[in-house]
Design an enzyme around this catalytic site. Structure first.
Site, PDB file in Angstrom:
ATOM      1  N   HIS A 148       0.833  -1.194   0.000  1.00  0.00           N
ATOM      2  CA  HIS A 148       0.000   0.000   0.000  1.00  0.00           C
ATOM      3  C   HIS A 148       0.879   1.259   0.000  1.00  0.00           C
ATOM      4  O   HIS A 148       0.734   2.133  -0.853  1.00  0.00           O
ATOM      5  CB  HIS A 148      -0.915  -0.019   1.236  1.00  0.00           C
ATOM      6  CG  HIS A 148      -1.812   1.157   1.345  1.00  0.00           C
ATOM      7  ND1 HIS A 148      -3.123   1.135   0.938  1.00  0.00           N
ATOM      8  CD2 HIS A 148      -1.596   2.413   1.800  1.00  0.00           C
ATOM      9  CE1 HIS A 148      -3.667   2.315   1.141  1.00  0.00           C
ATOM     10  NE2 HIS A 148      -2.764   3.123   1.671  1.00  0.00           N
ATOM     11  N   GLU A 149       1.804   1.316   0.950  1.00  0.00           N
ATOM     12  CA  GLU A 149       2.630   2.524   1.063  1.00  0.00           C
ATOM     13  C   GLU A 149       3.589   2.643  -0.117  1.00  0.00           C
ATOM     14  O   GLU A 149       3.922   3.753  -0.536  1.00  0.00           O
ATOM     15  CB  GLU A 149       3.380   2.543   2.396  1.00  0.00           C
ATOM     16  CG  GLU A 149       2.479   2.502   3.637  1.00  0.00           C
ATOM     17  CD  GLU A 149       1.398   3.587   3.676  1.00  0.00           C
ATOM     18  OE1 GLU A 149       1.601   4.670   3.075  1.00  0.00           O
ATOM     19  OE2 GLU A 149       0.339   3.355   4.298  1.00  0.00           O
ATOM     20  N   HIS A 182       1.815   4.559  -2.716  1.00  0.00           N
ATOM     21  CA  HIS A 182       1.912   6.005  -2.454  1.00  0.00           C
ATOM     22  C   HIS A 182       3.302   6.519  -2.852  1.00  0.00           C
ATOM     23  O   HIS A 182       3.439   7.572  -3.469  1.00  0.00           O
ATOM     24  CB  HIS A 182       1.704   6.289  -0.965  1.00  0.00           C
ATOM     25  CG  HIS A 182       0.283   6.230  -0.496  1.00  0.00           C
ATOM     26  ND1 HIS A 182      -0.716   6.997  -1.058  1.00  0.00           N
ATOM     27  CD2 HIS A 182      -0.310   5.528   0.510  1.00  0.00           C
ATOM     28  CE1 HIS A 182      -1.866   6.754  -0.410  1.00  0.00           C
ATOM     29  NE2 HIS A 182      -1.642   5.868   0.534  1.00  0.00           N
ATOM     30  N   GLU A 205      -4.597   7.782  -3.031  1.00  0.00           N
ATOM     31  CA  GLU A 205      -5.069   6.507  -2.495  1.00  0.00           C
ATOM     32  C   GLU A 205      -5.316   5.499  -3.618  1.00  0.00           C
ATOM     33  O   GLU A 205      -5.184   4.294  -3.419  1.00  0.00           O
ATOM     34  CB  GLU A 205      -6.337   6.748  -1.663  1.00  0.00           C
ATOM     35  CG  GLU A 205      -6.676   5.637  -0.713  1.00  0.00           C
ATOM     36  CD  GLU A 205      -5.629   5.402   0.385  1.00  0.00           C
ATOM     37  OE1 GLU A 205      -4.720   6.233   0.560  1.00  0.00           O
ATOM     38  OE2 GLU A 205      -5.732   4.368   1.050  1.00  0.00           O
TER      39      GLU A 205
HETATM   40 ZN    ZN Z   1      -3.105   5.175   1.870  1.00  0.00          ZN
END
Ligand code: ZN
Length: 502
Positions: A266-267, A270, A296
């Site tokens: 997830h990160e 980003h 996101e």
């Molecule tokens: Zn996030």
């Protein structure tokens, strides 16, 4: 002497340099800072926020802003990148000009302290200890919303959401969610009725081996460790100061391999977005992320569309077995793929599966809207939270730690923020469908550990555009439509039907 628009960008860059320094201090606070520095760090962040605000509101910026309209690249072509950037700069400037410097400083100070008190209250499961801080923050947010002003017919929530997702209103989000919710509930019920029950992966996965594994995966996905770091924090996040200095964090649980990996992917999503923003445009809209929803979408896409796919696990499972030889018999491709797609209601948003995730968002959205309108006193928040959770998720909350204390956002002053997660889910599904159409053998490439074609597509269609245009426009150009719950639901169905035999 340069052209007026270039001089304007140079002035904005000065403020961005200061703000990006504060971002490193904020990252440090979550990863490295000793507890003894709490009060001093709040003073530092307050000082920088006020200085940056004074740079942004200086008379010279206003003069340059007025002069920039006559810049030949703008006056000659209202659709040029410079003209579209100027529109975005003006939008933001109007908001900054409405906020008194002293309120900006008080907010930075209060939220820095409140985050510390939230973390303690959460550990202790003691809402009463956090309530006075939350009351202070809600009062400050209401004050901020009043200074910013909502559009006609709007509400305080809108004024705050504008900072995170320009153009998003409470009414607009409620309309999107109304189209999403019935499909999510129907899918949840079909999965609950399925005879397939994926077994979770259990065992012990030493933290050092997990760290080595997720670093390997992060690098394979394309995260550049020469231009970023991966550290640990309680609440994983992506911070940093520049495309060349991207700070992502993750967390590890010894008994849960997929948690650390999912958080990291997830990160990384980003971080890939931040590393892909045009460096030369630092401080200008062209060098910034388009919105939090867009941000996101990038994290979700790598975490979910990639990280929960059978193709990904065909590539990743042998690497998992190599890193965790003691648990190797559990780590077959199909077992990992099934476990990664486990759908079951739970109290914690960040642990939620893709079907329940947006229901968690809806709970927070309703409650913060009521807090800001003054319809919900802070003291009544736990009861309201628990009632909505029982309603929507069918879950009883035994401890506020697993209820209204679970998220850092409100203590950090992030109101009008949670719905950007849902928008991100919608955008992610759309980007995924568009990328699959553009790269016909995408699954085979992922299975071979070749993630560059997907990253290249995202760089081309999302990252390199920065925030010259609004997020909705970037999405429309890349996928043919604005945020569309129907595409989201179709994508979820495609991912989960094979797992559950639907
Ligand atoms: Zn996030």
């Amino acid at each position: 002497m340069g052209l007026p628009f270039d001089l304007l960008l140079a002035a904005l860059r000065e403020a961005a340099l200061l703000e990006s320094s504060a971002a490193i201090l904020a990252w440090d606070q979550e990863t490295m800072m000793p507890p003894g520095a709490v009060a001093h760090r709040a003073d530092q962040l307050e000082q920088i926020a006020q200085l940056a605000h004074s740079l942004r509101t200086a008379p010279r910026v206003r003069e340059l802003l007025a002069a920039a309209a006559d810049d030949p690249r703008i006056a000659g072509d209202p659709h040029s990148p410079q003209a579209r950037s100027l529109t975005e700069i003006r939008r933001r400037q109007e908001r900054v000009d409405r906020l008194p410097a002293d309120l900006v400083g008080r907010l930075a100070h209060a939220t820095s302290l409140a985050q510390h008190h939230w973390a303690q209250a959460r550990t202790a499961g003691d809402f009463a200890a956090f309530a006075p801080w939350l009351e202070r923050i809600v009062a400050l947010q209401r004050e901020k919303a009043a200074c910013l002003g909502a559009s006609p017919g709007g509400e305080p929530w809108d004024a705050l959401a504008e900072e995170n997702e320009p153009g998003l209103t409470a009414a607009g989000f409620a309309a999107i969610f109304a189209r999403l919710q019935p499909g999510l509930l129907a899918l949840r019920d079909r999965i609950a009725a399925s005879r397939v029950r994926p077994a979770p992966i259990d065992g012990r996965f030493p933290i050092a081996a997990q760290e080595a594994f997720v670093r390997f995966v992060a690098a394979q996905l394309g995260f550049d460790f020469e231009r970023g770091r991966l550290d640990r924090s309680v609440h994983p996040f992506c911070g940093g100061s520049h495309p060349g200095d991207v700070r992502i964090t993750t967390r590890y649980r010894e008994q849960d391999l997929l948690d650390g990996l999912g958080s990291t992917m997830h990160e990384v999503g980003h971080g890939l977005y931040e590393q892909g923003l045009p460096e030369a445009a630092f401080g200008a809209p062209a060098g910034e992320a388009a919105s939090l929803g867009m941000h996101e979408s990038q994290s979700r896409l790598w975490e979910n569309q990639v990280g929960r796919s059978a193709a990904f696990w065909r590539w990743a499972a042998p690497h998992a077995r190599r890193h965790f030889p003691d648990a190797a018999e559990q780590l077959s491709e199909s077992r990992l793929w099934h476990a990664a797609n486990l759908v079951a209601p739970g109290p914690i948003r960040v642990d939620a599966d893709e079907v329940h995730y947006d229901l968690h968002v809806a709970i927070r959205f309703e409650l913060e809207r009521a807090l800001l309108r003054g319809d919900l006193p802070v003291a009544e928040l736990p009861a309201a939270w628990n009632a909505r959770t029982a309603d929507l998720l069918g879950i009883a909350i035994a401890n506020d730690r697993d209820g209204c204390l679970q998220d850092v956002h409100w203590s950090a002053g992030l109101f009008g923020y949670f719905p950007t997660y849902t928008l991100g889910n919608l955008y992610a599904s759309q980007f995924w469908s568009a990328a699959r159409a553009a790269i016909p053998d995408l699954g085979a490439r992922i299975e071979a550990g070749r993630f560059a074609p997907l990253l290249g597509w995202l760089r081309e269609h999302v990252h390199r555009h920065g925030h010259v245009d609004p997020a909705a426009e970037i999405c429309r150009r890349a996928t043919g439509s604005a945020a569309d719950p129907a595409i989201r639901l179709r994508d979820l169905e495609q991912r989960l039907a094979p797992v559950y035999g639907l």
